[in-house]
Design a protein around this motif. Sequence first.
Motif, short mmCIF file in Angstrom:
data_model
loop_
_atom_site.label_atom_id
_atom_site.label_comp_id
_atom_site.label_asym_id
_atom_site.label_seq_id
_atom_site.Cartn_x
_atom_site.Cartn_y
_atom_site.Cartn_z
N TYR A 1 0.84 -1.25 0.03
CA TYR A 1 -0.04 0.09 -0.12
C TYR A 1 0.95 1.25 0.12
O TYR A 1 1.71 1.52 0.89
CB TYR A 1 -0.90 0.00 1.37
CG TYR A 1 -1.96 -1.07 1.67
CD1 TYR A 1 -3.41 -0.90 1.33
CD2 TYR A 1 -1.71 -2.30 1.73
CE1 TYR A 1 -4.26 -1.65 1.60
CE2 TYR A 1 -2.56 -3.37 1.94
CZ TYR A 1 -3.89 -3.00 1.88
OH TYR A 1 -4.83 -3.64 2.07
N GLN A 2 0.80 1.97 -1.02
CA GLN A 2 1.66 3.18 -1.13
C GLN A 2 0.68 4.39 -1.14
O GLN A 2 -0.46 4.47 -1.75
CB GLN A 2 2.48 3.35 -2.44
CG GLN A 2 3.51 2.23 -2.37
CD GLN A 2 4.22 2.09 -3.96
OE1 GLN A 2 3.42 2.25 -4.83
NE2 GLN A 2 5.36 1.69 -3.93
N ALA A 3 1.11 5.28 -0.09
CA ALA A 3 -0.03 6.29 0.42
C ALA A 3 0.64 7.98 0.18
O ALA A 3 1.83 7.90 0.60
CB ALA A 3 -0.69 6.05 1.61
N CYS A 4 -0.04 8.69 -0.37
CA CYS A 4 0.36 10.14 -0.35
C CYS A 4 -0.72 10.83 0.51
O CYS A 4 -1.97 10.90 -0.19
CB CYS A 4 0.71 10.93 -1.63
SG CYS A 4 1.02 12.42 -1.53
N LEU A 5 -0.54 11.34 1.71
CA LEU A 5 -1.83 12.21 2.24
C LEU A 5 -1.17 13.72 2.30
O LEU A 5 -0.02 13.88 2.67
CB LEU A 5 -1.43 11.62 3.86
CG LEU A 5 -2.50 12.27 4.89
CD1 LEU A 5 -3.13 11.40 5.98
CD2 LEU A 5 -1.80 13.34 5.39
N GLN A 6 -2.03 14.59 1.85
CA GLN A 6 -1.91 15.94 1.74
C GLN A 6 -2.79 16.48 2.72
O GLN A 6 -4.23 16.41 2.34
CB GLN A 6 -2.07 16.23 0.06
CG GLN A 6 -1.02 15.47 -0.64
CD GLN A 6 -1.19 15.91 -2.10
OE1 GLN A 6 -0.93 17.32 -2.45
NE2 GLN A 6 -1.72 15.13 -2.96
N ASN A 7 -2.44 17.56 3.62
CA ASN A 7 -3.58 18.24 4.36
C ASN A 7 -3.89 19.66 3.77
O ASN A 7 -2.82 20.17 3.00
CB ASN A 7 -2.92 18.37 5.87
CG ASN A 7 -2.97 16.91 6.58
OD1 ASN A 7 -3.97 16.43 6.57
ND2 ASN A 7 -1.70 16.75 7.13
N GLU A 8 -4.83 20.12 4.13
CA GLU A 8 -5.01 21.65 3.79
C GLU A 8 -4.10 22.56 4.17
O GLU A 8 -3.86 23.48 3.51
CB GLU A 8 -6.41 21.96 4.33
CG GLU A 8 -7.20 23.30 3.63
CD GLU A 8 -8.69 23.75 4.00
OE1 GLU A 8 -8.84 24.67 4.47
OE2 GLU A 8 -9.18 22.43 4.12
N ASP A 9 -3.38 22.44 5.14
CA ASP A 9 -2.31 23.53 5.48
C ASP A 9 -1.18 23.30 4.91
O ASP A 9 0.00 23.77 4.96
CB ASP A 9 -2.14 23.08 7.04
CG ASP A 9 -1.41 21.85 7.47
OD1 ASP A 9 -1.15 20.93 6.44
OD2 ASP A 9 -1.29 21.57 8.70
N GLY A 10 -1.16 22.29 3.70
CA GLY A 10 0.07 22.22 3.01
C GLY A 10 1.15 20.91 3.35
O GLY A 10 1.97 20.51 2.57
N SER A 11 0.90 20.36 4.71
CA SER A 11 1.57 19.25 4.94
C SER A 11 1.56 18.27 4.10
O SER A 11 0.36 17.80 3.72
CB SER A 11 1.59 19.02 6.33
OG SER A 11 0.26 18.59 6.60
N GLN A 12 2.61 17.35 3.67
CA GLN A 12 2.31 16.05 2.85
C GLN A 12 3.11 14.80 3.55
O GLN A 12 4.24 15.21 3.88
CB GLN A 12 2.63 16.56 1.52
CG GLN A 12 2.72 15.19 0.45
CD GLN A 12 3.14 15.54 -0.96
OE1 GLN A 12 2.23 16.26 -1.54
NE2 GLN A 12 4.26 15.11 -1.32
N TYR A 13 2.77 13.95 3.53
CA TYR A 13 3.43 12.73 4.03
C TYR A 13 3.25 11.50 2.95
O TYR A 13 1.99 11.25 2.51
CB TYR A 13 2.72 12.19 5.48
CG TYR A 13 2.96 13.36 6.26
CD1 TYR A 13 3.99 13.53 7.09
CD2 TYR A 13 1.69 14.10 6.69
CE1 TYR A 13 4.16 14.66 8.08
CE2 TYR A 13 2.01 15.21 7.47
CZ TYR A 13 3.10 15.31 8.19
OH TYR A 13 3.22 16.25 9.13
N LYS A 14 4.14 10.81 2.75
CA LYS A 14 4.23 9.67 1.99
C LYS A 14 4.82 8.28 2.67
O LYS A 14 5.83 8.23 3.30
CB LYS A 14 5.54 10.06 0.80
CG LYS A 14 5.00 10.95 -0.15
CD LYS A 14 6.25 11.45 -1.18
CE LYS A 14 7.12 10.33 -1.54
NZ LYS A 14 8.23 10.50 -2.31
N LEU A 15 3.99 7.47 2.66
CA LEU A 15 4.26 6.06 3.43
C LEU A 15 3.96 4.78 2.58
O LEU A 15 3.02 5.14 1.33
CB LEU A 15 3.35 6.09 4.47
CG LEU A 15 3.49 7.21 5.50
CD1 LEU A 15 2.39 8.27 5.32
CD2 LEU A 15 3.29 6.75 7.12
#
Length: 520
Positions: free
Chosen positions: A96-110
């Motif tokens: 499972y490859q995930a890219c999470l993007q928040n409204e405040d601009g923070s981004q996390y790839k896991l």
Amino acid sequence: MRGASSSHTAAAVRIGQILQQLRGTGKTKVDFYFQAGSSLAQTYHSQQSDLGLAAGLLGLETDDRRLLSAMTLLPAANLEVNFHITPAESDHPNAYQACLQNEDGSQYKLTFLSTGGGMIELTRFQGKSLSEDGGFYLALLSNPDLDLRQSIKEPRGYVLASEPEQMNRDSHSPIARRLTSHTEDFDWLLIRSDREFTTKEKAEFELKASEVIYLIPVLTINSQLVPEVPFTSVAELQRLAKDRELNAFQAALLYESGRSGLPASTLQNMMESILTIMEEAIDQGLAGTEFSDRILGPQASKILANSQSFVGGEMLQNIIANTCAVMEMKSSLGVIVAAPTAGACGVIPGTLLSVAKTIDADRDTVIEALFVAGLIGLFIALESTFSAELAGCQAECGSASGMAAGAIAYMLGGDLDTVLSAASLALQNIIGLVCDPVAGRVEVPCLGKNILAGHNALSCANMAVSGFDPVIPLEETIKAMDEAGRMLPAALRCTAQGGLATTETSRRIEQMLDKQKEAN
């Protein structure tokens, strides 16, 4: 848990729960990427990974009734979830490859791996390699100062390593370009704890790093930094049992207490709760279940209605009916115990409780037998896998058969060596069993294989108690099973691309169910 598959549904919930902890204020968008040709790419919808991920992002548990409607609940929670099939080569069937993007601009790839039976491994974070099972409290520190970095050693923590990820190796891929971020240039230090971080610890971390991310455990029982387990191999178990005059149940309880840090009384109460769930699944399954996205209607009641012409006696009839009942509960999103997996959830309760009724075993004996089943499962987990995506159905129904055989042998009065012999015999008989789910659903031929595994377990327990020689000891059998399973082509490892899954009837059923789901 609820759901079609522990690897696809329960593991997905846990992955979603970790991602949920990375949410900021406002809207969050999460994109999931499955590699073409992988099991997930083929079955993430039919085996409800999408529902599991959505449920986890909503903060739901694996047994929550709202799992079925989780996708429809996302907009109200300010969540957008998308699924993509990437052309990258599949390097793991359950990645499972995930890219999470928040409204405040923070981004996390896991990147996560589903490793079987609902267990997971977090293998990538912000372009860095790590290996975490979701059992610890974690602090991830970006650009920590040198003193802190040098003071943290294994098992307390480690610096995340930079290694190329399969999906990002092709610099021309639009997906690779979209997910590449400057965060890969940062150094990350991971710190583990088997308890919550104190206010003082958090203050120190936040003073000595540019960013700190905290993650709490998602497993039912937390991991320990230095677990004091009494054995890690069959040979060590046998020596310990001989020296301390332990039976199979006593050895299993000693191990679980050492691994979890929980007292024996607490563990026995937890196992009684598991037994209750198994009993309720049988009762509710026998009463009849309904669910639109399934191939079979209720089958268990048909077996019980055929008492007069059934050949084999009441116990065999109950094994079939009870196994069907639990599998039908799974297929209708009822609560079941993934022992060891959802795809094989009917074997242990269906067989063990039927035998217990026949021999009039008391409740405490059944609870002890479940610990013994877990003891056999421990060695399978250490030396092989419970994932059909990695080693075929032998890893699921085969493992469940070995676990059930050992448990039945214990209930029949077998000593430790007899329990191990029963498990080895059962596993030997089922090596090479493929996973070929019709229409991508975990029903056909999965239900029949659960019944096959149960009858195999009963026969092998009787053989072992009678003194039948297994010839190959358990540990060697497990290793051989693992080797054979990994030799199976991907088409026969839960991708719905081989065996019964590719028959004309299977394809027709799949099209019918997909159209039915779209209409609803």
